[in-house]
Write a protein that holds these residues in place. Structure first.
Motif, PDB file in Angstrom:
ATOM      1  N   ASN A  92       0.824  -1.213   0.000  1.00  0.00           N
ATOM      2  CA  ASN A  92       0.000   0.000   0.000  1.00  0.00           C
ATOM      3  C   ASN A  92       0.858   1.263   0.000  1.00  0.00           C
ATOM      4  O   ASN A  92       0.575   2.226  -0.721  1.00  0.00           O
ATOM      5  N   ARG A  93       1.917   1.258   0.833  1.00  0.00           N
ATOM      6  CA  ARG A  93       2.805   2.423   0.866  1.00  0.00           C
ATOM      7  C   ARG A  93       3.490   2.602  -0.484  1.00  0.00           C
ATOM      8  O   ARG A  93       3.637   3.722  -0.972  1.00  0.00           O
ATOM      9  N   LEU A  94       3.881   1.498  -1.087  1.00  0.00           N
ATOM     10  CA  LEU A  94       4.509   1.561  -2.396  1.00  0.00           C
ATOM     11  C   LEU A  94       3.549   2.146  -3.431  1.00  0.00           C
ATOM     12  O   LEU A  94       3.940   2.988  -4.249  1.00  0.00           O
ATOM     13  N   MET A  99       2.176   6.438  -7.104  1.00  0.00           N
ATOM     14  CA  MET A  99       1.199   7.307  -7.770  1.00  0.00           C
ATOM     15  C   MET A  99       1.544   8.778  -7.583  1.00  0.00           C
ATOM     16  O   MET A  99       1.401   9.589  -8.513  1.00  0.00           O
ATOM     17  N   LEU A 100       2.019   9.141  -6.392  1.00  0.00           N
ATOM     18  CA  LEU A 100       2.411  10.543  -6.159  1.00  0.00           C
ATOM     19  C   LEU A 100       3.608  10.931  -7.032  1.00  0.00           C
ATOM     20  O   LEU A 100       3.620  12.007  -7.644  1.00  0.00           O
ATOM     21  N   ALA A 101       4.608  10.047  -7.088  1.00  0.00           N
ATOM     22  CA  ALA A 101       5.810  10.344  -7.872  1.00  0.00           C
ATOM     23  C   ALA A 101       5.499  10.450  -9.360  1.00  0.00           C
ATOM     24  O   ALA A 101       5.941  11.385 -10.043  1.00  0.00           O
ATOM     25  N   VAL A 102       4.721   9.507  -9.877  1.00  0.00           N
ATOM     26  CA  VAL A 102       4.420   9.485 -11.311  1.00  0.00           C
ATOM     27  C   VAL A 102       3.542  10.679 -11.697  1.00  0.00           C
ATOM     28  O   VAL A 102       3.770  11.316 -12.734  1.00  0.00           O
ATOM     29  N   ALA A 103       2.548  10.992 -10.883  1.00  0.00           N
ATOM     30  CA  ALA A 103       1.682  12.144 -11.185  1.00  0.00           C
ATOM     31  C   ALA A 103       2.479  13.441 -11.158  1.00  0.00           C
ATOM     32  O   ALA A 103       2.283  14.322 -12.007  1.00  0.00           O
ATOM     33  N   LEU A 137       0.823  -1.790 -11.656  1.00  0.00           N
ATOM     34  CA  LEU A 137       1.040  -1.194 -12.973  1.00  0.00           C
ATOM     35  C   LEU A 137      -0.164  -0.394 -13.470  1.00  0.00           C
ATOM     36  O   LEU A 137       0.002   0.640 -14.121  1.00  0.00           O
ATOM     37  N   MET A 138      -1.382  -0.845 -13.181  1.00  0.00           N
ATOM     38  CA  MET A 138      -2.538  -0.043 -13.587  1.00  0.00           C
ATOM     39  C   MET A 138      -2.617   1.264 -12.802  1.00  0.00           C
ATOM     40  O   MET A 138      -2.875   2.332 -13.393  1.00  0.00           O
ATOM     41  N   PRO A 139      -2.379   1.263 -11.474  1.00  0.00           N
ATOM     42  CA  PRO A 139      -2.276   2.549 -10.776  1.00  0.00           C
ATOM     43  C   PRO A 139      -1.181   3.446 -11.356  1.00  0.00           C
ATOM     44  O   PRO A 139      -1.328   4.674 -11.373  1.00  0.00           O
ATOM     45  N   LEU A 140      -0.086   2.850 -11.833  1.00  0.00           N
ATOM     46  CA  LEU A 140       0.973   3.623 -12.487  1.00  0.00           C
ATOM     47  C   LEU A 140       0.422   4.362 -13.701  1.00  0.00           C
ATOM     48  O   LEU A 140       0.650   5.568 -13.868  1.00  0.00           O
ATOM     49  N   ALA A 141      -0.328   3.657 -14.555  1.00  0.00           N
ATOM     50  CA  ALA A 141      -0.904   4.294 -15.746  1.00  0.00           C
ATOM     51  C   ALA A 141      -1.941   5.347 -15.371  1.00  0.00           C
ATOM     52  O   ALA A 141      -1.959   6.449 -15.936  1.00  0.00           O
ATOM     53  N   PHE A 142      -2.806   5.031 -14.408  1.00  0.00           N
ATOM     54  CA  PHE A 142      -3.858   5.975 -14.014  1.00  0.00           C
ATOM     55  C   PHE A 142      -3.260   7.262 -13.437  1.00  0.00           C
ATOM     56  O   PHE A 142      -3.740   8.359 -13.707  1.00  0.00           O
TER      57      PHE A 142
END
Length: 608
Positions: A92-94, A99-103, A137-142
């Motif tokens: 969860n922390r990851l 998501m914060l870093a990628v956004a 990976l899907m959270p990465l794309a979103f």
């Protein structure tokens, strides 16, 4: 319906069909449109080519260059290192940190580039934590798509919509105009993915799509993992101010110094060790025990070294600068029959021998007096630039293959502070409005070049020309639809559908139509088509154009429902082993959530 309007609609239908089936390529379709508009007489030649003079086109090209500079200086990979360091063993922390870093990165550079960079990072972290990458990976794309909702320059549709506002005589959006809505969507997106990831079940027999071996795989094959240590040099250490070639650490203590982490202002430098490297107090030595029997604690006490924690292999942590490569000794190699010490391998090649395979078995001890034999396979550690220079020594060393992480090499890692400073300068200029947005990006690109964060050759290579041609080719459509009455026809159709007394319903229609179009054609092309329609609709309702323009921008970034809706979805589909239904199942509820949030927040921040 006039002949010109009929021709325009036929060309539009043909273009959308081509975009949907991806035949021919989108940039070829754009070039064909620029040819057909003047040939059919719908537009003049100057009108058809007017897209080349659009500031938004130059701005997008400059942002590609700025994004490449962030990659070449390692700024992006350091964020990946941060994730590895702080995620611990919590999935969860990851996910939250990812998501914060990628956004954040997607707010200032290409979301496709960000996702391409982070896929191997996620796969590597998932392997270390023994997790399936599917829930990550899907959270990465979103999050990359949500990053497009954070700033003016985050995605081409934002800039296209802003340019249309300025053409209509409006002031346009400020740099952070999108941020209040985008941040709320990001927070909701993180919460949503924390709940929804359980429905992304681990794939059976997963194939990550990486055929080449990884650094961690090489380290395991040569039994390096149990021999890796981090040792900090204390002020009283006898090693201080001494070059490595005078210390005899490998021959006397079985300690092979691979690299040095050196504290610097605001950051830590990584120095790949060579014979001339001078040790300083406070340095953290990344060492490989040349002999399995060597006692690191006894040697540390004698040499004034303090063991430091090492949660993951330092080859993985520093993959953007520190590399491994497997080489073989060909039958006629002049190195066969000589010991490592006789060859002077570190001085001669500026690389370290950290592993040897003989008859397919990795040796436990790699001592300086080890004599190399014909057909030995060696594992070498060092900088990627020195590894690539091995091609010059093909007679004595045969390079077998480069690991997957070789693509993460950062040739300008020491320029990272300049890259960060340049991006902060760009943001300050854009936010303050001292100069136009495109000039702020141009100044930033020139500063990056002057600071040697990127050179001209790589700057030209960084620009994604098909994307630029797509925008240039689609811009004449807006002009053609306007001249032939197509926009008036579209506006009247929407008014009849929703009624002119329901502005919120109109905003919802604009969002839904934009979102649906972006599921089958490029979101940039969708923004080019929908922006003038939205502004004309606002004018027909005597409403402010800003909420309608914002709905187009948000709708164009809401490409969560299908894998073909966005390049970032396609990038993660293979490594995540997703099916079409997975995107529909996870993306549809989130699309509805973004629509509801937009209908509440857009009128709040941009009154009708």
């Amino acid at each position: 319906m006039t002949i010109d309007l009929t021709i325009t609609l036929v060309l539009l239908a043909a273009a959308m069909l081509g975009f949907t089936v991806n035949k021919p390529r989108s940039d070829v379709i754009a070039l064909l449109l620029m040819l057909l508009f003047p040939l059919t007489g719908v537009l003049t030649l100057s009108q058809s080519l007017a897209g080349f003079s659009e500031p938004a086109v130059l701005l997008i090209a400059l942002l590609f260059v700025i994004g490449e500079a962030l990659v070449r200086t390692g700024v992006v990979y350091r964020l990946g290192d941060y994730l590895v360091k702080h995620a611990g063993n919590s999935e969860n922390r990851l996910l939250v940190l990812l998501m914060l870093a990628v956004a954040t990165l997607s707010a200032v550079m290409s979301s496709t580039g960000v996702v391409a960079i982070f896929i191997p990072v996620v796969l590597s972290i998932a392997a270390k934590l023994k997790l399936s990458p599917a829930p990550l990976l899907m959270p990465l794309a979103f999050s990359a798509l949500i990053g497009g909702m954070l700033t003016l320059v985050a995605t081409p549709p934002n800039m296209v919509v802003n340019a249309e506002l300025q053409r209509a005589g409006e002031a346009g959006f400020s740099f952070f105009a999108f941020a209040p809505i985008g941040l709320i969507v990001l927070i909701l997106g993180i919460g949503y993915m924390l709940l929804a990831k359980r429905f992304l079940s681990p794939a059976v027999g997963q194939n990550t799509g990486q055929d080449s071996i990884s650094l961690s795989g090489l380290a395991e094959q040569y039994r390096l993992t149990s021999r890796e240590f981090r040792l900090q040099v204390q002020p009283h250490s006898p090693l201080v101010n001494q070059p490595l070639n005078t210390l005899g650490l490998r021959s006397e203590y079985g300690i092979n110094v691979v690299a040095v982490e050196r504290p610097a202002r605001l950051r830590s430098l990584l120095l790949v060790a060579n014979s001339q490297t001078v040790i300083q107090a406070g340095d953290v030595l990344l060492v490989d025990l040349a002999a399995a029997s060597a006692s690191v604690l006894e040697a540390s006490a004698i040499l004034g070294l303090s063991p430091q924690p090492l949660h993951h292999s330092y080859y993985s942590l520093h993959a953007h600068q520190l590399g491994l490569v497997e080489v073989a000794l060909p039958p006629d190699s002049a190195l066969a029959g000589k010991s490592i010490q006789q060859i002077g391998f570190r001085s001669r090649y500026r690389l370290n021998i950290v592993g040897i395979k003989r008859k397919g078995e990795a040796l436990l001890n790699v001592l300086p007096d080890e004599v190399l034999q014909q057909q030995d396979t060696l594992l070498l550690a060092g900088s990627w630039s020195e590894i690539r220079r091995l091609q010059q020594h093909r007679r004595d060393l045969l390079l077998l293959s480069l690991p997957a992480e070789s693509n993460e090499a950062t040739p300008a890692a020491d320029r990272a502070p300049y890259a960060i400073g340049s991006v902060l300068l760009m943001i300050a200029l854009m936010v303050s409005g001292i100069v136009p947005t495109v000039l702020a990006a141009l100044i930033t690109a020139l500063v990056l070049g002057a600071c040697r964060c990127i050179d001209l050759n790589n700057a030209y290579k960084a620009v994604h020309w098909p994307s630029l041609l797509l925008i240039v080719g689609m811009l004449p459509f807006a002009q053609a639809l306007q001249q032939t009455g197509g926009i008036d026809l579209a506006v009247s159709g929407v008014l009849q559908l929703a009624g002119n007394q329901a502005p919120l319903l109109m905003l919802a229609c604009v969002f839904i139509i934009t979102m649906l179009f972006s599921l089958v054609i490029s979101n940039t092309a969708t923004a080019v088509l929908m922006a003038p329609v939205a502004l004309s609709l606002a004018s027909a309702l005597n409403a402010s154009p800003y909420p309608f323009a914002m709905m187009v921008a948000l709708g164009a970034s809401t490409a969560f429902m299908t894998p073909i809706a966005s390049p970032v979805n396609l990038l993660v589909m293979g490594p995540g082993q997703y099916r079409f239904i997975d995107f529909l199942k996870i993306g549809s509820p989130f699309t509805l959530l973004v629509l509801m949030v937009s209908l509440i927040l857009v009128p709040l921040f941009f009154p009708l």
